[in-house]
Design a protein around this motif. Structure first.
Motif, PDB file in Angstrom:
ATOM      1  N   MET A   1       0.816  -1.193   0.000  1.00 40.35           N
ATOM      2  CA  MET A   1       0.000   0.000   0.000  1.00 40.35           C
ATOM      3  C   MET A   1       0.863   1.262   0.000  1.00 40.35           C
ATOM      4  N   LEU A   2       1.898   1.295   0.834  1.00 42.73           N
ATOM      5  CA  LEU A   2       2.812   2.441   0.900  1.00 42.73           C
ATOM      6  C   LEU A   2       4.236   1.934   0.721  1.00 42.73           C
ATOM      7  N   ASN A   3       4.953   2.573  -0.186  1.00 38.39           N
ATOM      8  CA  ASN A   3       6.360   2.238  -0.422  1.00 38.39           C
ATOM      9  C   ASN A   3       7.176   3.517  -0.411  1.00 38.39           C
ATOM     10  N   VAL A   4       8.173   3.551   0.439  1.00 44.18           N
ATOM     11  CA  VAL A   4       9.086   4.692   0.529  1.00 44.18           C
ATOM     12  C   VAL A   4      10.477   4.166   0.237  1.00 44.18           C
ATOM     13  N   ARG A   5      11.179   4.815  -0.671  1.00 38.26           N
ATOM     14  CA  ARG A   5      12.515   4.386  -1.066  1.00 38.26           C
ATOM     15  C   ARG A   5      13.502   5.548  -1.019  1.00 38.26           C
ATOM     16  N   ASP A   6      14.577   5.328  -0.274  1.00 39.22           N
ATOM     17  CA  ASP A   6      15.718   6.239  -0.207  1.00 39.22           C
ATOM     18  C   ASP A   6      15.295   7.683   0.100  1.00 39.22           C
ATOM     19  N   LEU A   7      14.397   7.850   1.068  1.00 38.30           N
ATOM     20  CA  LEU A   7      13.929   9.182   1.460  1.00 38.30           C
ATOM     21  C   LEU A   7      15.046   9.932   2.178  1.00 38.30           C
ATOM     22  N   ARG A   8      15.306  11.136   1.701  1.00 37.29           N
ATOM     23  CA  ARG A   8      16.369  11.969   2.288  1.00 37.29           C
ATOM     24  C   ARG A   8      15.856  13.397   2.456  1.00 37.29           C
ATOM     25  N   VAL A   9      16.139  13.944   3.635  1.00 36.84           N
ATOM     26  CA  VAL A   9      15.741  15.319   3.936  1.00 36.84           C
ATOM     27  C   VAL A   9      16.904  16.015   4.627  1.00 36.84           C
ATOM     28  N   SER A  10      17.183  17.228   4.179  1.00 36.13           N
ATOM     29  CA  SER A  10      18.242  18.035   4.781  1.00 36.13           C
ATOM     30  C   SER A  10      17.681  19.387   5.180  1.00 36.13           C
ATOM     31  N   TYR A  11      18.196  19.893   6.280  1.00 37.14           N
ATOM     32  CA  TYR A  11      17.963  21.280   6.684  1.00 37.14           C
ATOM     33  C   TYR A  11      19.311  21.958   6.565  1.00 37.14           C
ATOM     34  N   GLY A  12      19.492  22.725   5.519  1.00 36.50           N
ATOM     35  CA  GLY A  12      20.792  23.345   5.280  1.00 36.50           C
ATOM     36  C   GLY A  12      21.825  22.260   5.012  1.00 36.50           C
ATOM     37  N   MET A  13      22.898  22.247   5.765  1.00 33.48           N
ATOM     38  CA  MET A  13      23.972  21.266   5.588  1.00 33.48           C
ATOM     39  C   MET A  13      23.737  19.994   6.394  1.00 33.48           C
ATOM     40  N   SER A  14      22.692  19.978   7.205  1.00 31.87           N
ATOM     41  CA  SER A  14      22.455  18.843   8.089  1.00 31.87           C
ATOM     42  C   SER A  14      21.399  17.902   7.505  1.00 31.87           C
ATOM     43  N   GLU A  15      21.811  16.683   7.186  1.00 33.29           N
ATOM     44  CA  GLU A  15      20.866  15.687   6.679  1.00 33.29           C
ATOM     45  C   GLU A  15      20.196  15.012   7.874  1.00 33.29           C
ATOM     46  N   VAL A  16      18.866  15.156   7.979  1.00 31.89           N
ATOM     47  CA  VAL A  16      18.148  14.613   9.129  1.00 31.89           C
ATOM     48  C   VAL A  16      17.491  13.270   8.828  1.00 31.89           C
ATOM     49  N   ILE A  17      17.245  12.987   7.567  1.00 31.44           N
ATOM     50  CA  ILE A  17      16.744  11.673   7.166  1.00 31.44           C
ATOM     51  C   ILE A  17      17.718  11.131   6.131  1.00 31.44           C
ATOM     52  N   HIS A  18      18.270   9.971   6.421  1.00 30.86           N
ATOM     53  CA  HIS A  18      19.381   9.425   5.645  1.00 30.86           C
ATOM     54  C   HIS A  18      18.965   8.191   4.837  1.00 30.86           C
ATOM     55  N   GLY A  19      18.094   8.313   3.899  1.00 31.66           N
ATOM     56  CA  GLY A  19      17.789   7.191   3.023  1.00 31.66           C
ATOM     57  C   GLY A  19      16.859   6.152   3.620  1.00 31.66           C
ATOM     58  N   ILE A  20      15.731   6.575   4.135  1.00 33.56           N
ATOM     59  CA  ILE A  20      14.756   5.655   4.735  1.00 33.56           C
ATOM     60  C   ILE A  20      14.037   4.855   3.655  1.00 33.56           C
ATOM     61  N   ASP A  21      13.899   3.555   3.906  1.00 33.99           N
ATOM     62  CA  ASP A  21      13.053   2.671   3.120  1.00 33.99           C
ATOM     63  C   ASP A  21      11.965   2.153   4.044  1.00 33.99           C
ATOM     64  N   LEU A  22      10.721   2.153   3.559  1.00 33.82           N
ATOM     65  CA  LEU A  22       9.592   1.732   4.387  1.00 33.82           C
ATOM     66  C   LEU A  22       8.525   1.122   3.497  1.00 33.82           C
ATOM     67  N   ASP A  23       7.977  -0.007   3.927  1.00 29.82           N
ATOM     68  CA  ASP A  23       6.867  -0.636   3.225  1.00 29.82           C
ATOM     69  C   ASP A  23       5.748  -0.887   4.231  1.00 29.82           C
ATOM     70  N   VAL A  24       4.534  -0.507   3.864  1.00 24.99           N
ATOM     71  CA  VAL A  24       3.359  -0.762   4.689  1.00 24.99           C
ATOM     72  C   VAL A  24       2.335  -1.468   3.803  1.00 24.99           C
ATOM     73  N   GLY A  25       1.951  -2.667   4.219  1.00 24.28           N
ATOM     74  CA  GLY A  25       0.971  -3.432   3.462  1.00 24.28           C
ATOM     75  C   GLY A  25      -0.446  -3.159   3.947  1.00 24.28           C
ATOM     76  N   GLU A  26      -1.405  -3.642   3.192  1.00 25.95           N
ATOM     77  CA  GLU A  26      -2.812  -3.484   3.555  1.00 25.95           C
ATOM     78  C   GLU A  26      -3.086  -4.213   4.875  1.00 25.95           C
ATOM     79  N   ASN A  27      -3.879  -3.579   5.739  1.00 29.77           N
ATOM     80  CA  ASN A  27      -4.240  -4.123   7.062  1.00 29.77           C
ATOM     81  C   ASN A  27      -3.030  -4.360   7.959  1.00 29.77           C
ATOM     82  N   GLU A  28      -1.977  -3.608   7.761  1.00 32.35           N
ATOM     83  CA  GLU A  28      -0.762  -3.749   8.549  1.00 32.35           C
ATOM     84  C   GLU A  28      -0.602  -2.524   9.447  1.00 32.35           C
TER      85      GLU A  28
END
Length: 170
Positions: A1-28
């Motif tokens: 149902m939900l697939n997240v691949r290599d999510l990255r977020v930076s605030y200026g020079m600081s990377e706060v999310i370093h490549g998150i992968d996440l899978d959420v299936g139905e009824n999970e």
């Protein structure tokens, strides 16, 4: 149902999310846990499109969300209850749930919205689910902290989302 691949977020020079992968299936049920400042809320904000990621891919029900605005993601059935109080404290539990009913969410829907038997039935069903059926005529401002959280969840449940995301639910 939900697939997240290599999510990255930076605030200026600081990377706060370093490549998150996440899978959420139905009824999970999935929990993202960690200390304060670890990026849990930022991750949810990116998934719900309330915030843009620097890179990565987010897909919900097979559709790429990476470039969609948050309201379009919500229309696909992606529901989000943010941290903090969102219920209208001057309205009753019933009024908060009615206000959240999906047919009244646009300009014309709001102008011509009427509480029908269908709306009443849905309000009653959701009120049962959130343990507030005996408090429908109580002002939301008089509810306990936990009851307010249940009401906020109910305000989203009444919209029948495909995926429900909660930030700081306890």
């Amino acid at each position: 149902m939900l697939n997240v691949r290599d999510l990255r977020v930076s605030y200026g020079m600081s990377e706060v999310i370093h490549g998150i992968d996440l899978d959420v299936g139905e009824n999970e049920t999935v929990a993202i846990m960690g200390r304060n400042g670890m990026g849990k809320t930022t991750t949810i904000a990116c998934i719900t499109r309330m915030m843009a990621a620097n890179s990565g891919r987010i897909a919900f029900a097979g559709q790429d969300l990476s470039r969609l605005p948050s309201h379009r993601a919500a229309r696909l059935g992606l529901g989000f209850v943010p941290e903090g109080r969102r219920a209208f404290s001057g309205l009753t539990v019933r009024e908060n749930l009615e206000l959240s009913y999906p047919k009244g969410r646009n300009v014309f829907g709001s102008l011509f919205f009427k509480v029908t038997d269908e709306v009443n039935a849905r309000v009653m069903a959701v009120a049962e689910d959130i343990f507030l059926s005996d408090r429908l005529d109580t002002s939301a401002g008089l509810l306990s902290h936990g009851q307010k959280q249940w009401l906020e969840i109910g305000m989203l449940l009444i919209q029948d989302p495909e995926l429900l995301m909660l930030d700081e639910p306890v």
